[in-house]
Write a protein that holds these residues in place. Structure first.
Motif, PDB file in Angstrom:
ATOM      1  N   HIS A  94      36.234  44.246  45.706  1.00 24.62           N
ATOM      2  CA  HIS A  94      36.427  45.701  45.283  1.00 24.62           C
ATOM      3  C   HIS A  94      37.392  46.380  46.197  1.00 24.62           C
ATOM      4  O   HIS A  94      37.658  46.117  47.344  1.00 24.62           O
ATOM      5  CB  HIS A  94      35.041  46.468  45.587  1.00 24.62           C
ATOM      6  CG  HIS A  94      34.848  47.838  45.134  1.00 24.62           C
ATOM      7  ND1 HIS A  94      35.655  48.955  45.698  1.00 24.62           N
ATOM      8  CD2 HIS A  94      34.555  48.380  43.989  1.00 24.62           C
ATOM      9  CE1 HIS A  94      35.322  50.121  44.852  1.00 24.62           C
ATOM     10  NE2 HIS A  94      34.751  49.715  43.746  1.00 24.62           N
ATOM     11  N   GLU A 166      40.158  48.318  37.996  1.00 30.50           N
ATOM     12  CA  GLU A 166      39.912  49.831  38.662  1.00 30.50           C
ATOM     13  C   GLU A 166      41.387  50.165  39.285  1.00 30.50           C
ATOM     14  O   GLU A 166      41.502  49.849  40.525  1.00 30.50           O
ATOM     15  CB  GLU A 166      38.802  49.570  39.680  1.00 30.50           C
ATOM     16  CG  GLU A 166      37.536  49.086  39.038  1.00 30.50           C
ATOM     17  CD  GLU A 166      36.470  49.471  39.792  1.00 30.50           C
ATOM     18  OE1 GLU A 166      35.546  49.952  39.374  1.00 30.50           O
ATOM     19  OE2 GLU A 166      36.446  49.085  41.205  1.00 30.50           O
ATOM     20  N   GLY A 172      36.436  57.272  42.161  1.00 30.66           N
ATOM     21  CA  GLY A 172      36.098  58.503  42.819  1.00 30.66           C
ATOM     22  C   GLY A 172      36.744  59.895  42.914  1.00 30.66           C
ATOM     23  O   GLY A 172      36.389  60.794  43.736  1.00 30.66           O
ATOM     24  N   SER A 212      36.077  56.510  37.704  1.00 30.48           N
ATOM     25  CA  SER A 212      35.532  57.876  37.120  1.00 30.48           C
ATOM     26  C   SER A 212      35.109  57.555  35.808  1.00 30.48           C
ATOM     27  O   SER A 212      35.114  58.848  35.005  1.00 30.48           O
ATOM     28  CB  SER A 212      36.616  58.955  37.363  1.00 30.48           C
ATOM     29  OG  SER A 212      36.961  59.146  38.831  1.00 30.48           O
TER      30      SER A 212
HETATM   31  P1  PGA Z   1      33.728  55.675  40.485  1.00 35.32           P
HETATM   32  O1  PGA Z   1      33.954  54.326  41.167  1.00 35.32           O
HETATM   33  O2  PGA Z   1      32.949  55.618  39.115  1.00 35.32           O
HETATM   34  O3  PGA Z   1      32.786  56.516  41.293  1.00 35.32           O
HETATM   35  O4  PGA Z   1      35.235  56.278  40.435  1.00 35.32           O
HETATM   36  C1  PGA Z   1      34.067  53.168  40.495  1.00 35.32           C
HETATM   37  C2  PGA Z   1      34.036  51.916  41.528  1.00 35.32           C
HETATM   38  O5  PGA Z   1      34.509  52.191  42.523  1.00 35.32           O
HETATM   39  O6  PGA Z   1      33.500  50.687  41.084  1.00 35.32           O
END
Ligand code: PGA
Length: 250
Positions: A94, A166, A172, A212
């Motif tokens: 991640h 991602e 976030g 998000s």
């Molecule tokens: P988020 O995070 O949905 O809060 O943007 C996604 C992730 O970090 O896997």
């Protein structure tokens, strides 16, 4: 046809009692879905999550692991330990681990190999920073990360790896990649896999979008040709919201 895989990533949130209440409720809300539902929970919640999710269609994953089976690695958890309590999935690489814990492409690659060795299914994260995106390097960065993460795996293992694209600037932040941009980046990753492992593998590998994802944008994102579901952070902490994401097509 590839299945949709929708995974929640709770990050460092939720206590055991909250875990039990959440999963009991989620099980009821998603019992009719055709998508695969996974919750990646903190280590301290794993055991409770696994017990509560028994006899439901919810699968449980961890958010990280060490690549060694055991040894003098204070504070780490091994793949064998995860497997011993029947954890099925594990998030590897991640961006928060790459950024805050200096996880390198090499470590990510070792962890993926080790996950397979111990019978865990890896969810591998790749994604570009805002700076890389703005300098036109997105494709180069994400295809290279994918290549390095999967190096030395068999075609069968690659097919059984879940990749989560991602974009770091979307995590976030409330900013999502447009569905077209996300789809195009995922196509780039799929093409790289086709080059290295053949079109059949590329056609079968699950590639999620993360960053998000919310109930209000899930349908648009998950309806794109190459987006096979999502890795959901913040919005997975609310059981109703997460169930609406899982039930995006209802
Ligand atoms: P988020 O995070 O949905 O809060 O943007 C996604 C992730 O970090 O896997």
């Amino acid at each position: 046809m590839r299945r949709k895989v929708i995974a929640g990533n709770w990050k460092m949130n939720m206590l055991p009692d909250e875990t039990i209440t959440y999963i009991d409720k989620l099980a009821e809300l998603v019992k009719d879905t055709e998508s695969e539902v996974i919750l990646c929970v903190p280590y301290t919640d794993l055991f409770y999550a696994l017990l509560t999710a028994q006899n439901t269609n919810i699968k449980i994953g961890a958010q990280n692991m060490h690549f060694e089976e055991k040894g003098a690695y204070t504070g780490e958890v091994s793949p064998k330990m995860l497997k011993s309590i029947n954890v099925e999935y594990v998030i590897i690489g991640h961006s928060e681990r790459r950024q805050y814990f200096n996880e390198t492409d090499e470590a990510v690659n070792k962890k993926i190999k080790s996950a397979f060795e111990y019978g865990l299914k890896p969810i591998v994260c790749v994604g570009e920073t805002l700076e890389q995106r703005e300098s036109g390097k997105t494709t180069e960065v994400i295809t290279k990360q994918t290549e390095l993460a999967l190096q030395g795996l068999t075609a069968e293992q690659v097919e059984n790896t879940i990749i989560a694209y991602e974009p770091i600037w979307a995590i976030g932040t409330g900013k999502t990649a447009t569905s077209e941009d996300a789809n195009n980046s995922i196509k780039d990753i799929r093409n790289k896999i086709a080059q290295n492992y053949g079109q059949n593998v590329a056609d079968r590998v699950i590639i999620q979008y993360g960053g998000s994802v919310k109930a209000k944008n899930a349908k648009e994102l998950f309806s794109m040709s190459d987006i096979d579901g999502g890795l959901v952070g913040g919005a997975s902490l609310d059981v109703q919201e997460f169930s609406n994401i899982v039930n995006y097509n209802k």
